[in-house]
Motif scaffolding. Structure first.
Motif, PDB file in Angstrom:
ATOM      1  N   LYS A 137     -11.799  74.128   8.667  1.00 45.78           N
ATOM      2  CA  LYS A 137     -13.173  73.704   9.115  1.00 45.78           C
ATOM      3  C   LYS A 137     -13.530  73.406  10.442  1.00 45.78           C
ATOM      4  CE  LYS A 137     -13.791  70.902   4.955  1.00 45.78           C
ATOM      5  NZ  LYS A 137     -13.839  69.893   4.348  1.00 45.78           N
ATOM      6  N   ALA A 138     -12.850  73.457  11.136  1.00 45.35           N
ATOM      7  CA  ALA A 138     -12.496  73.181  12.642  1.00 45.35           C
ATOM      8  C   ALA A 138     -11.779  74.467  12.948  1.00 45.35           C
ATOM      9  CB  ALA A 138     -11.674  71.829  13.304  1.00 45.35           C
ATOM     10  N   TYR A 139     -11.958  75.586  12.483  1.00 44.86           N
ATOM     11  CA  TYR A 139     -11.644  76.542  13.389  1.00 44.86           C
ATOM     12  C   TYR A 139     -11.632  77.364  14.599  1.00 44.86           C
ATOM     13  CZ  TYR A 139      -9.326  81.008  14.643  1.00 44.86           C
ATOM     14  OH  TYR A 139      -8.835  82.086  14.311  1.00 44.86           O
ATOM     15  N   ARG A 140     -12.964  77.248  14.678  1.00 43.57           N
ATOM     16  CA  ARG A 140     -13.562  77.047  16.254  1.00 43.57           C
ATOM     17  C   ARG A 140     -13.702  76.098  16.938  1.00 43.57           C
ATOM     18  NH1 ARG A 140     -11.987  82.684  16.240  1.00 43.57           N
ATOM     19  NH2 ARG A 140     -13.195  84.245  15.118  1.00 43.57           N
ATOM     20  N   ASN A 170     -15.134  77.505   5.690  1.00 44.94           N
ATOM     21  CA  ASN A 170     -15.620  77.673   7.748  1.00 44.94           C
ATOM     22  C   ASN A 170     -17.340  77.729   7.867  1.00 44.94           C
ATOM     23  OD1 ASN A 170     -15.681  79.178  10.339  1.00 44.94           O
ATOM     24  ND2 ASN A 170     -14.248  77.974  10.915  1.00 44.94           N
ATOM     25  N   ILE A 171     -17.868  77.955   7.869  1.00 44.45           N
ATOM     26  CA  ILE A 171     -19.572  78.399   8.491  1.00 44.45           C
ATOM     27  C   ILE A 171     -19.431  79.303   8.907  1.00 44.45           C
ATOM     28  CG2 ILE A 171     -19.874  75.471   8.884  1.00 44.45           C
ATOM     29  CD1 ILE A 171     -20.476  76.481  11.796  1.00 44.45           C
ATOM     30  N   TYR A 172     -18.671  79.990   9.536  1.00 41.05           N
ATOM     31  CA  TYR A 172     -18.099  81.106  10.136  1.00 41.05           C
ATOM     32  C   TYR A 172     -17.710  82.460   9.560  1.00 41.05           C
ATOM     33  CZ  TYR A 172     -18.817  78.920  14.217  1.00 41.05           C
ATOM     34  OH  TYR A 172     -19.258  78.694  15.758  1.00 41.05           O
ATOM     35  N   PHE A 173     -16.876  82.505   8.626  1.00 36.99           N
ATOM     36  CA  PHE A 173     -16.272  83.069   7.197  1.00 36.99           C
ATOM     37  C   PHE A 173     -16.999  82.713   6.050  1.00 36.99           C
ATOM     38  CE2 PHE A 173     -13.135  81.983  11.602  1.00 36.99           C
ATOM     39  CZ  PHE A 173     -13.183  83.597  11.439  1.00 36.99           C
ATOM     40  N   ARG A 182     -20.756  87.540  12.028  1.00 37.44           N
ATOM     41  CA  ARG A 182     -20.511  89.104  11.759  1.00 37.44           C
ATOM     42  C   ARG A 182     -19.427  88.971  11.644  1.00 37.44           C
ATOM     43  NH1 ARG A 182     -18.844  92.274   9.645  1.00 37.44           N
ATOM     44  NH2 ARG A 182     -18.074  94.410  10.036  1.00 37.44           N
ATOM     45  N   GLU A 183     -18.725  87.809  11.227  1.00 36.96           N
ATOM     46  CA  GLU A 183     -17.193  87.237  10.323  1.00 36.96           C
ATOM     47  C   GLU A 183     -17.206  87.172   9.021  1.00 36.96           C
ATOM     48  OE1 GLU A 183     -14.187  85.487  14.385  1.00 36.96           O
ATOM     49  OE2 GLU A 183     -16.320  84.142  13.635  1.00 36.96           O
ATOM     50  N   ARG A 184     -18.451  86.806   8.625  1.00 34.70           N
ATOM     51  CA  ARG A 184     -18.998  86.620   7.231  1.00 34.70           C
ATOM     52  C   ARG A 184     -17.812  87.035   6.115  1.00 34.70           C
ATOM     53  NH1 ARG A 184     -22.552  88.822   3.165  1.00 34.70           N
ATOM     54  NH2 ARG A 184     -22.685  87.534   1.908  1.00 34.70           N
ATOM     55  N   CYS A 185     -17.974  86.301   4.987  1.00 34.66           N
ATOM     56  CA  CYS A 185     -16.408  86.964   4.013  1.00 34.66           C
ATOM     57  C   CYS A 185     -15.454  87.496   4.313  1.00 34.66           C
ATOM     58  CB  CYS A 185     -17.557  87.969   3.649  1.00 34.66           C
ATOM     59  SG  CYS A 185     -18.279  86.908   2.022  1.00 34.66           S
ATOM     60  N   GLY A 186     -15.033  87.141   6.351  1.00 33.75           N
ATOM     61  CA  GLY A 186     -13.697  87.499   6.209  1.00 33.75           C
ATOM     62  C   GLY A 186     -12.520  86.990   6.405  1.00 33.75           C
ATOM     63  N   VAL A 187     -11.631  86.992   7.626  1.00 37.72           N
ATOM     64  CA  VAL A 187     -10.168  86.453   7.769  1.00 37.72           C
ATOM     65  C   VAL A 187     -10.217  85.940   9.444  1.00 37.72           C
ATOM     66  CG1 VAL A 187      -9.415  85.947   5.296  1.00 37.72           C
ATOM     67  CG2 VAL A 187      -9.092  87.950   7.055  1.00 37.72           C
ATOM     68  N   PRO A 188      -9.272  84.992   9.655  1.00 43.19           N
ATOM     69  CA  PRO A 188      -8.921  85.793  11.260  1.00 43.19           C
ATOM     70  C   PRO A 188      -8.112  86.677  11.117  1.00 43.19           C
ATOM     71  CG  PRO A 188      -9.148  82.843  10.343  1.00 43.19           C
ATOM     72  CD  PRO A 188      -9.243  83.673   9.600  1.00 43.19           C
ATOM     73  N   TYR A 207     -12.683  91.252   9.287  1.00 44.67           N
ATOM     74  CA  TYR A 207     -13.970  91.037   9.041  1.00 44.67           C
ATOM     75  C   TYR A 207     -14.351  92.425   7.604  1.00 44.67           C
ATOM     76  CZ  TYR A 207     -15.028  90.456  13.906  1.00 44.67           C
ATOM     77  OH  TYR A 207     -15.355  89.993  15.116  1.00 44.67           O
ATOM     78  N   ASP A 208     -15.235  91.271   6.595  1.00 45.12           N
ATOM     79  CA  ASP A 208     -15.765  91.933   5.812  1.00 45.12           C
ATOM     80  C   ASP A 208     -14.357  92.181   4.455  1.00 45.12           C
ATOM     81  OD1 ASP A 208     -17.400  91.965   6.275  1.00 45.12           O
ATOM     82  OD2 ASP A 208     -17.824  93.505   7.251  1.00 45.12           O
ATOM     83  N   VAL A 209     -13.089  91.286   4.667  1.00 45.16           N
ATOM     84  CA  VAL A 209     -11.479  91.821   3.690  1.00 45.16           C
ATOM     85  C   VAL A 209     -12.358  91.312   2.254  1.00 45.16           C
ATOM     86  CG1 VAL A 209     -10.637  90.321   4.661  1.00 45.16           C
ATOM     87  CG2 VAL A 209      -9.500  92.593   3.790  1.00 45.16           C
ATOM     88  N   ARG A 210     -12.672  89.793   2.391  1.00 51.13           N
ATOM     89  CA  ARG A 210     -12.515  89.508   1.440  1.00 51.13           C
ATOM     90  C   ARG A 210     -13.757  89.660   0.613  1.00 51.13           C
ATOM     91  NH1 ARG A 210     -14.226  84.123   1.534  1.00 51.13           N
ATOM     92  NH2 ARG A 210     -14.538  83.750   3.542  1.00 51.13           N
TER      93      ARG A 210
END
Length: 273
Positions: A137-140, A170-173, A182-188, A207-210
């Protein structure tokens, strides 16, 4: 006269062992320098992040700040090493007792933690899962935490605590419609399966991989969770890990024995005064 002669021989017989004294001093000077290095790295990292100029920011981070590890471990080693060095050099029994008692307490806590971890395996696993998810959750929020998570995911070839979908926290993913990232539905990028032909890391590989089905995901990212991978790594390297812990424990016992031996020597001399 015979009494005085026997008393002189008795005083001469009680002396501090130079071998013990300087072995303890050498042991602690290394301990102290290592602690100073850890502490310096921690303080430098906090200075770079502006924490030292705004101490209230220490509590702002939602996850674990790896710098704390350097600060706490470095601080303890610095204090213990300093007490041991001065205690050995000045033959100060108070500092030597402080060193041996504190080191003994640390040894006892390590032993207790090891036994509890073995007995309550499932609870430890749940806590590790909770810890990883909180930090996801605190990744960024913190660059050091981000680097730590990226390192763990790359090293153990894993993604999330139990799988890639943990990054939905995570709020960004996360995959919610309200997420503008832009990282929505993605992973680092650290979740991505590395292409040996690529010299430059593709930071957008997740990006978008999920949005892909589970079977297709395996081509691009690691699908196993870090909790399971860490557990597997621990089992595969059990002898090495156990050897490291036994080595640390023996060093602590060695330090305690040296300190207690020096205290006994000093007491023997004082008893003859």
């Amino acid at each position: 006269m015979p009494g005085r002669m026997s008393r002189k021989r008795h005083i001469k017989g009680a002396e501090v062992s130079c071998c013990v004294k300087y072995s303890l001093f050498g042991f602690n000077i290394l301990f102290w320098l290592l602690g100073a290095a850890f502490l310096s790295i921690g303080l430098w990292a906090w200075a770079e992040k502006g924490v030292l100029s705004n101490l209230s920011s220490i509590t702002d981070l939602g996850g674990f700040d790896p710098v704390w590890l350097f600060i706490v471990v470095g601080g303890v080693m610095f204090i213990l090493g300093f007490a041991g060095c001065i205690g050995a050099l000045r033959e100060n029994t108070l500092l030597l007792k402080f060193f041996s008692v504190f080191l003994g307490l640390i040894f006892f806590l390590e032993l207790t933690a090891g036994i509890l971890a073995f007995v309550f395996k499932d609870w430890i696993k749940d806590q590790l899962n909770l810890f990883i998810n909180n930090n996801i959750k605190a990744y960024r929020d913190d660059i050091d935490l981000q680097n730590l998570i990226d390192f763990a995911q790359e090293y153990w070839s894993c993604c999330g605590a139990h799988g890639p979908d943990d990054w939905n926290q995570n709020i960004y993913f996360n995959c919610t419609d309200k997420n503008p990232s832009r990282e929505r539905c993605g992973v680092p990028f650290s979740c991505c399966v590395k292409d040996p032909a690529e010299d430059v890391i593709n930071t957008q590989c997740g990006y978008d991989v999920r949005l892909e089905v589970d079977l297709n995901r395996q081509k691009y990212i690691y699908t196993k969770g870090c909790v399971g991978q860490f557990e597997k790594w621990l089992q595969d390297n059990l002898i090495i890990v156990a050897g490291i812990f036994v080595g640390i424990a023996l060093l602590q016992i060695f330090g305690i024995c040296l300190a207690q031996s020096l205290v006994s020597d000093v007491r023997a001399i004082k008893a003859n005064w």
